[in-house]
Design an enzyme around this catalytic site. Structure first.
Site, PDB file in Angstrom:
ATOM      1  N   GLY A 183       0.752  -1.236   0.018  1.00 13.36           N
ATOM      2  CA  GLY A 183      -0.010  -0.019   0.034  1.00 13.36           C
ATOM      3  C   GLY A 183       0.685   1.365   0.056  1.00 13.36           C
ATOM      4  N   SER A 204      -1.463  -9.799   1.903  1.00 13.21           N
ATOM      5  CA  SER A 204      -1.153  -8.809   2.572  1.00 13.21           C
ATOM      6  C   SER A 204      -2.150  -7.760   2.491  1.00 13.21           C
ATOM      7  CB  SER A 204       0.498  -8.556   2.714  1.00 13.21           C
ATOM      8  OG  SER A 204       0.617  -7.680   3.853  1.00 13.21           O
TER       9      SER A 204
END
Length: 546
Positions: free
Chosen positions: A144, A220
């Protein structure tokens, strides 16, 4: 067999979250993915809904890179919903990767970018377009804050007859920024991913793919995004199966789990709109754009050069979150999953046996700080207060080679395994769910992690078993290569049929959360078969904790 947020908290999370990339950088090569296959490459052209793209074909694969799926999110469109691509004339070259979204180098990823015109994707497809369209797998990378779709070499999966699409999306502050009155606050990265899925629906057939058999997969932070998509109204009908690897969608965070100065939080990735706006306000002040009028503040922020934003330490990691209470995520996704308010698609989901060793190793051994018996006691007290003694009795140091490994086992079981188990239980009540645990404790490290820590079956260690990764692949033993081939076959079977079972593959039974013993498949080089996941991770013990 076969947040509440705050500067110290954000810094702590930034340091601890460095491995959420799930292999985001290991496969990066300057020229991108090359088809290979032992044959002379040739150019091949495909028509998309925005124009012609020319990629590369070999005997086994067709690869197209850097295809725009949304307009440039810059200027007035920074922190706005993704907009359509402007059609182009002629043929667009798709032989090389597109630009990375803005990001800064990290301890494990020496890559950077200041380019906002980065909403591109890559397609790796079988060389021959068959009469029956192939299933499509859309990969959402982790972290991210760093990474790109082009860093994932999907030739292994494409060789099993799957069209694989890997996606760039806005990262860090560019994807997760929240501000009063800003529509879509805290969800711009999620919106990008949904725009990419809509592109797949419109264009899959042009690459030989079946738009009615789309699997969205991620690891993840990318898997957490998929937990959001499962509950997002905007994602309805955009995918038909889901793969979540080491996702944190139903995971909480005990105090100190991600670093001694990081407080606990009820959810690992989800934040209310107000909490996300508080984080945004802290960063806005740091950027010199704070003003009484929110509209004026936003104009100032949108006028800043990217490099000015990236200069603020930890600003990218501060937005390693998803906000809910908006159009994209109306409700807390973890609650929606628990209540059965999610899209009904088959799910393949799991984690690794030693998830938290990665973070303990990076926080301590990698920086030359030894985690001592005294550190173990302090960590237990910080996380569990008056119950620290009970936890220490369950995880005595005599059972572990070091205090660091003991603490990693505690957090792996309490945070990761308990959250994964809750996710499987919630999903399996309504949809076919196939649970796994990646258990190769000798999996090759493919990121430049310092120190000599025993990372075991580490977080995201399964990624190179599905995607081509040179550093890991060249160190595979024959047994590990067999495991990689088997896992790839089963992921491809799941994309094709909604079940990881098939001819000559190990039997994989569905997880049954209601009644009987839930089934989890252990994936290791020497054994593929059932594991008593609850017993292995002491989940009966952890059920007694709030």
């Amino acid at each position: 067999m076969w947040v509440r947020s705050g500067p110290r908290r954000l810094v702590g999370v930034a340091v601890a979250a460095v491995f959420l990339s799930a292999g985001a950088v290991a496969s990066a090569v300057p020229g991108g993915v090359r088809p290979g296959g032992g044959a002379v490459e040739e150019r091949v052209t495909v028509r998309t809904d925005a124009g012609l793209v020319r990629g590369v074909r070999s005997a086994r694969h067709r690869i197209f890179q850097g295809i725009p799926y949304a307009g440039a999110p810059k200027g007035a469109y920074r922190w706005a919903a993704p907009r359509p691509v402007r059609p182009w004339q002629g043929v667009r070259d798709a032989a090389r990767p597109g630009p990375l979204c803005p990001q800064v180098p990290s301890q494990y990823a020496q890559v950077s970018s200041e380019e906002e015109d980065c909403l591109v994707l890559n397609v790796t497809a079988p060389a021959v377009v068959r009469h029956r369209p192939a299933p499509v797998l859309v990969w959402i990378h982790g972290d991210g804050t760093v990474g790109a779709g082009s860093f994932f070499d999907a030739r292994r999966l494409a060789g099993r007859g799957v069209v694989v699409v890997t996606v760039n999306y806005r990262l860090g502050i560019f994807g997760g920024f929240a501000h009063p009155g800003l529509r879509g606050s805290g969800t711009f990265g999620l919106q990008d991913q949904q725009a990419a899925l809509r592109w797949v629906r419109r264009n899959a057939a042009a690459f030989g793919g079946d738009a009615t058999r789309v699997t969205v997969a991620g690891s993840s932070f990318g898997a957490s995004a998929i937990a959001g998509h499962l509950t997002s109204p905007g994602a309805r009908g955009l995918f038909h199966r889901a793969v979540l690897a080491s996702g944190e969608g139903m995971m909480d965070m005990p105090a100190g789990a991600m670093g001694p100065d990081v407080p606990g939080y009820p959810w690992f990735v989800w934040r209310t709109a107000r909490e996300a706006e508080e984080i945004g306000a802290e960063m806005t002040s740091s950027l010199g754009c704070a003003a009484p009028d929110p509209a004026r503040t936003l104009r100032c922020l949108r006028a800043l050069p990217v490099k000015n934003i990236l200069r603020i330490p930890y600003i990218m990691n501060a937005f390693q979150i998803f906000a809910y209470g908006n159009e994209t995520l109306p409700r807390l996704p973890a609650r929606s999953l628990r209540e059965g308010r999610f899209h009904r698609v088959p799910v393949l989901s799991g984690g690794t046996r030693d998830e938290h060793r990665t973070f303990v190793g990076l926080l301590y051994d990698a920086v030359g700080k030894r985690f001592t018996e005294e550190d173990y006691g302090r960590a237990l007290t910080k996380a569990f207060g008056s119950r620290a003694g009970a936890v220490r009795a369950q995880y005595p140091l005599t059972q572990f080679p070091s205090p660091a490994i003991a603490w990693a086992a505690v957090v792996t079981d309490r945070m990761w395994a308990r959250g994964t188990h809750a996710q499987h239980a919630a999903l399996s009540r309504r949809v076919p769910t196939y649970a796994y645990e990646f258990a190769d404790r000798n999996a090759p490290l493919y990121l430049p992690l310092p120190g000599r820590f025993d990372f075991g079956a580490y977080h995201a260690g399964d990624t190179p078993y599905l995607f081509e990764e040179p550093e890991a692949g060249k160190r595979f033993t024959a047994a590990q290569r067999w495991l990689s081939d088997t896992m790839t076959d089963q992921w491809a079977a799941f994309a094709r049929t909604g079940t990881p079972n098939g001819p000559r593959l190990p039997v994989w039974r569905p997880y049954r959360g209601a009644g009987g013993r839930p089934y989890t498949q252990s994936l290791a080089p020497d054994r593929i078969g059932p594991v008593d996941y609850a017993r292995e991770h002491a989940l009966d013990f952890w059920r007694r904790f709030p």
